[in-house]
Enzyme design. Structure first.
Site, PDB file in Angstrom:
ATOM      1  N   ASP A 201     -38.494  19.300 124.706  1.00  0.00           N
ATOM      2  CA  ASP A 201     -39.574  20.025 125.463  1.00  0.00           C
ATOM      3  C   ASP A 201     -40.769  18.625 125.805  1.00  0.00           C
ATOM      4  O   ASP A 201     -42.326  19.495 125.769  1.00  0.00           O
ATOM      5  CB  ASP A 201     -40.854  21.512 125.789  1.00  0.00           C
TER       6      ASP A 201
ATOM      7  N   HIS B 293     -40.965  19.663 131.149  1.00  0.00           N
ATOM      8  CA  HIS B 293     -40.515  20.348 132.073  1.00  0.00           C
ATOM      9  C   HIS B 293     -41.509  20.235 133.401  1.00  0.00           C
ATOM     10  O   HIS B 293     -41.822  20.838 133.949  1.00  0.00           O
ATOM     11  CB  HIS B 293     -40.638  22.168 131.801  1.00  0.00           C
TER      12      HIS B 293
ATOM     13  N   SER C 133     -49.719  23.232 130.920  1.00  0.00           N
ATOM     14  CA  SER C 133     -48.307  23.503 129.961  1.00  0.00           C
ATOM     15  C   SER C 133     -48.672  21.208 129.586  1.00  0.00           C
ATOM     16  O   SER C 133     -49.076  20.860 130.720  1.00  0.00           O
ATOM     17  CB  SER C 133     -47.227  24.239 130.091  1.00  0.00           C
TER      18      SER C 133
END
Length: 292
Positions: A76, A47, A151
Site C-alpha cells: 500500500d 490505494h 490516508s
C-alpha cells in the site's frame, strides 16, 4: 501553561511548519493525502492511485500533475514524481514510537484543506489487510481522528518528525499507520527509482477453507490443512508445472501452508522457482514451479 495550552501550541506549530509538506492526492472521487519526502518526490498510499498519473494539490492551492514513479499495492505504497516547488521534505523520526506517546495526524483530503488532530500511540506491531487482501504487519496504531481522504498523510511526533503514514481506519477511534522506519526508507527509495513491486503470481484461484474441507469430505478424502486449487490459468506458471484443479497445497518452500498469507510470503521470498507440496487425492507430490 496547562496541558491543553501545550497541545494547542503544538498543533498550531505543526500546522505552520509541517502543513506545507502535506498534500492532497486526486480530485473528485477516491481522494487521499500525501507527504513531500524530497524535491520532486511525494509519498502516498497505493490505494489512492488511479492509473499512472495523479493530481497533487499543495497547501497554497497550487496543483501539479504527477507521474507514478513506482508502486507496491500489497504494501500500500506509491511514490509520485511531481513539481514540489518550495514545499519542504518532512524529517524522519530518530526514535521509535512507544505506547502512550503523543502523536499528531495531518491530512489534506484531495487538497480540500489541512487538518491536524491529536492522539496517542495505542499499539505497535499491529497488522491489517492491504488493498489486495494481503496482510501488512508491523503497523503503528494511534487515536488521532482522521477524516475520509486522510490516508497517505503523516503521523508526526511533537517535534514534527515523521513516525508513520496513515493507511487504515479500524473504527471506534483507532487508526493504523505504516511505520517510518529504515525498512520504509529503503522501500520508498526503490519506488522512487521506478522499481515497482509486483510479486510473482502462480496463476491459480483458491477455494475458501470451509468450502475446501466440505468438498474433500464429500468425495471421501480426509481433512488436511492447506489451500485447495479451484482453477489454473492457461499458460501460467502453475499450469506449466502441472498443478491442477483439486490439488491441495500443503507446503511451500518447505513450510506449512495454512492460509493465503503463508503462500504469499513464500512467493515473495522465492527466487526464480518455488517448491510446492500438494495432495492430489491422498497422494502427496513435490512440484517445482518456475515463476515468470
Amino acid at each position: 501553561m496547562t496541558i491543553f495550552d501545550e497541545i494547542q501550541a503544538s498543533i498550531a506549530g505543526l500546522a505552520e511548519n509541517a502543513g506545507s509538506s502535506v498534500v492532497g492526492i486526486g480530485q473528485r472521487w477516491g481522494v487521499g493525502s500525501g507527504i513531500v519526502l524530497g524535491e520532486g518526490r511525494v509519498l502516498t498510499n497505493a490505494h489512492n492511485i488511479r492509473g499512472s498519473q495523479a493530481t497533487v494539490t499543495f497547501a497554497d492551492g497550487r496543483t501539479a500533475e504527477g507521474n507514478v514513479a513506482g508502486h507496491d499495492f500489497d504494501g500500500d505504497l506509491a511514490v509520485i514524481e511531481a513539481d514540489t516547488g518550495q514545499a519542504a521534505a518532512l524529517p524522519w523520526a530518530t526514535a521509535a514510537p512507544a505506547i502512550g506517546m503523543p502523536v499528531f495526524a495531518l491530512s489534506n483530503p484531495g487538497g480540500r484543506g489541512l487538518r491536524v488532530t491529536f492522539g496517542t500511540v495505542s499499539g505497535i506491531d499491529r497488522s491489517f489487510r492491504g488493498p489486495r487482501g494481503l496482510r501488512i504487519t508491523g503497523s503503528l496504531e494511534h487515536t488521532a481522528p482522521l477524516l475520509p481522504g486522510s490516508s497517505g498523510g503523516p503521523v508526526l511526533n511533537a517535534q514534527g518528525q515523521l513516525l508513520g503514514i496513515n493507511t487504515n481506519r479500524l473504527g471506534e477511534g483507532f487508526y493504523l499507520a505504516i511505520p517510518a522506519d529504515e525498512a520504509l526508507r529503503r522501500r520508498v527509495d526503490a519506488l522512487a527509482r521506478g522499481e515497482s513491486v509486483e510479486p510473482p503470481q502462480l496463476g491459480i484461484t483458491i477455494t475458501p477453507g470451509h468450502v475446501a474441507r466440505r468438498m474433500r469430505r464429500a468425495v471421501g478424502l480426509p481433512d488436511a490443512e492447506g489451500l485447495l486449487i479451484r482453477g489454473v490459468a492457461e499458460e501460467s506458471p502453475a499450469a506449466r508445472a502441472g498443478l491442477a484443479s483439486g490439488d491441495l497445497i500443503v507446503a511451500a518452500a518447505g513450510q506449512p501452508v495454512r492460509s493465503v498469507d503463508d503462500l504469499s510470503a513464500a512467493l515473495r521470498a522465492a527466487s526464480g522457482t518455488l517448491e510446492l507440496n500438494v495432495l492430489r487425492g491422498t497422494e502427496e507430490r513435490s512440484i517445482q514451479v518456475t515463476l515468470s
